[in-house]
Design a protein around this motif. Structure first.
Motif, PDB file in Angstrom:
ATOM      1  N   GLN A 238      53.264  25.962  28.788  1.00 44.91           N
ATOM      2  CA  GLN A 238      54.521  25.865  28.045  1.00 44.91           C
ATOM      3  C   GLN A 238      54.532  24.708  27.050  1.00 44.91           C
ATOM      4  O   GLN A 238      55.534  24.466  26.380  1.00 44.91           O
TER       5      GLN A 238
ATOM      6  N   ARG B 246      55.187  31.674  41.618  1.00 45.79           N
ATOM      7  CA  ARG B 246      56.078  31.133  40.564  1.00 45.79           C
ATOM      8  C   ARG B 246      57.454  30.757  41.119  1.00 45.79           C
ATOM      9  O   ARG B 246      57.885  29.635  41.022  1.00 45.79           O
TER      10      ARG B 246
ATOM     11  N   GLU C 181      67.412  26.466  41.054  1.00 50.35           N
ATOM     12  CA  GLU C 181      67.529  25.764  39.777  1.00 50.35           C
ATOM     13  C   GLU C 181      68.802  26.187  39.046  1.00 50.35           C
ATOM     14  O   GLU C 181      69.490  25.357  38.457  1.00 50.35           O
TER      15      GLU C 181
ATOM     16  N   ASP D 200      58.753  18.993  33.960  1.00 48.10           N
ATOM     17  CA  ASP D 200      58.977  20.427  33.786  1.00 48.10           C
ATOM     18  C   ASP D 200      58.823  20.863  32.328  1.00 48.10           C
ATOM     19  O   ASP D 200      59.576  21.706  31.854  1.00 48.10           O
TER      20      ASP D 200
HETATM   21  N1  GUN Z   1      61.472  29.210  37.506  1.00 47.67           N
HETATM   22  C1  GUN Z   1      60.495  30.120  37.493  1.00 47.67           C
HETATM   23  N2  GUN Z   1      59.629  29.918  36.492  1.00 47.67           N
HETATM   24  C2  GUN Z   1      60.062  28.831  35.845  1.00 47.67           C
HETATM   25  C3  GUN Z   1      59.579  28.108  34.719  1.00 47.67           C
HETATM   26  O1  GUN Z   1      58.568  28.432  34.089  1.00 47.67           O
HETATM   27  N3  GUN Z   1      60.320  27.038  34.328  1.00 47.67           N
HETATM   28  C4  GUN Z   1      61.424  26.641  34.997  1.00 47.67           C
HETATM   29  N4  GUN Z   1      62.091  25.567  34.580  1.00 47.67           N
HETATM   30  N5  GUN Z   1      61.905  27.301  36.047  1.00 47.67           N
HETATM   31  C5  GUN Z   1      61.228  28.383  36.469  1.00 47.67           C
END
Ligand code: GUN
Ligand code: ZN
Length: 433
Positions: free
Chosen positions: A82, A204, A235, A322
């Motif tokens: 990324q 992931r 998240e 991140d």
């Molecule tokens: N949750 C699953 N994949 C990702 C990612 O690539 N980035 C972030 N911030 N959260 C995720």
């Protein structure tokens, strides 16, 4: 016989323990100090006068003016692929993944692309003083091959894994439970424990893995007990709702990983913003760490991490950038945002706590205390030489600082890659301004 000792002379600053618990008792500051380095490790430390008297005649000596040496920073959550789509506009997690992250990750089917980005990524880490990171690759094994080759050539301590993802993503990025297992196993066999490289089993997040795939992850952790486990949790609110639908038999999001047997020491979950009491207890019980990623949490609007609450309840919390949902490779800038996230909740983080979260806490989260994260004899010589006067504004602010805390706090709020004067990894200079 010629000695290979290197002596670095500057002010020394590190943490001997957790200042969130023990306050300034855990801060170790040595004005006009010196580190003695040999064979990649710190072999002694003390005052400059003492160290030069003891070893100076047979060592290479570097003297730094108005600089502070701290342990190399430890980034406990970052995505290699990324790098090139950092600062993508306008979306929150699930649409951000679809619009930006997934299309970019497809490019890593090409080894040459992965290699090129790995070099840029490592340059960025080192110019920001980060000497160890826990890194997401892509689903393609070659993304991790390229990364490990680049990290190995530079002698770095790095941890990485191929993403495992067998549903709810583009076909080009999907493996299967069996394929993900086999590819991961081959990468572990080839890379885990080679030089300073370690492997992280990397599903992931729960929505992109079937229960079969999480079981395959568990099998890998059983077969290779000292590898890491690296994923995301809690998240974003929509993500949490989705996990409830996909895993109706688990009590909650963390419970999905717990049921699959993935939580233990050396497991690191990124974010953990929307956790319930049971989940917090489960993280403590299983010694699972949380990577707090404030620039990401603010940038894609995920929420405010309850650092003080989780920490006081006994969760091991460390810091992550991140990248690319996060907006800076700099752990100084990451702490700047962590500070603001706590301000919004009526809490204060000291600069010493910030330095702890970026160094020793990272080492603890990665089960590497005594190896990295401190300026301690026996530890690897992964270090940053900080310039607290890197800009005119910082010079002015420093002239108006009365205490070590005030000076360090200003450095951490105003500082970025311009303050990273030099970076050392295993006693070798790997970045210089
Ligand atoms: N949750 C699953 N994949 C990702 C990612 O690539 N980035 C972030 N911030 N959260 C995720
Ligand atoms: Zn992430």
């Amino acid at each position: 016989m010629q000695s290979n000792k290197l002596i670095l002379c500057a002010d020394l600053l590190d943490l001997t323990d957790d200042p969130l618990r023990f306050g300034e008792d855990s801060v170790r500051f040595q004005a006009e100090g010196a580190l003695v380095i040999e064979g990649g490790k710190i072999v002694d430390r003390g005052t400059k006068a003492d160290m030069l008297a003891r070893y100076g005649s047979s060592a290479t000596v570097k003297e730094y003016e108005n600089k502070i040496i701290v342990p190399g920073f430890i980034d406990t959550h970052i995505h290699l692929p990324q790098t090139e789509m950092i600062a993508a506009y306008g979306e929150q997690l699930l649409t951000w993944l679809k619009e930006y992250a997934f299309p970019t990750e497809m490019k890593f089917a090409d080894y040459d692309h992965a290699k090129q980005v790995s070099e840029i990524f490592l340059n960025e880490l080192l110019r920001n003083g980060t000497t160890t990171a826990l890194v997401f690759g892509t689903v393609h094994p070659q993304s991790v091959e390229a990364f490990f080759e680049s990290a190995q050539a530079r002698g770095l301590r790095m941890i990485a894994g191929k993403v495992m993802m067998d549903r709810n993503c583009p076909d080009e990025l999907q493996d299967t439970a069996e394929q993900g297992y086999q590819e991961t196993k081959a990468l572990i066999e080839k890379w885990h424990g080679v030089d300073r490289l370690s492997y992280a089993v990397t599903p992931r997040f729960a929505p992109t893995s079937t229960p079969e795939q999480l079981n395959a992850c568990q099998k890998l952790l059983q077969e290779y007990p000292d590898v890491y486990m690296h994923t995301h949790t809690s998240e974003n609110v929509a993500e949490c709702e989705w996990v409830k639908e996909l895993y109706p038999n688990s009590q909650d999001y963390v419970g999905v990983y717990e049921d699959a047997g993935l939580l233990r020491k050396r497991s690191v979950l990124a974010h953990g913003i929307h956790l319930n009491d049971r989940e917090i207890d489960c993280l403590c019980r299983t010694e699972t760490a949380i990577a707090h990623c404030p620039t990401s949490n603010l940038f894609i609007g995920s929420g405010l991490f309850r650092l003080k609450e989780l920490h006081s309840r006994g969760v091991q919390v460390a810091m992550g950038t991140d990248i690319g949902a996060g907006t800076s490779f700099s752990m100084l800038q990451t702490f700047n945002e962590a500070y603001k996230v706590q301000q919004l909740q009526g809490n204060r983080l000291t600069a010493f706590e910030g330095l702890y979260l970026s160094t020793l806490a990272g080492a603890r989260a990665l089960d590497l205390e005594g190896v990295i994260g401190q300026l301690e004899p026996g530890c690897e010589a992964d270090l940053v030489v900080l310039d607290p006067e890197a800009t005119p504004l910082m010079q002015l602010r420093l002239q108006n600082s009365n205490s070590l805390h005030e000076k360090l706090f200003a450095l951490m709020m105003l500082g970025d890659d311009r303050c990273i004067f030099q970076t050392y990894s295993f006693g070798q200079l790997v970045h210089s301004i």
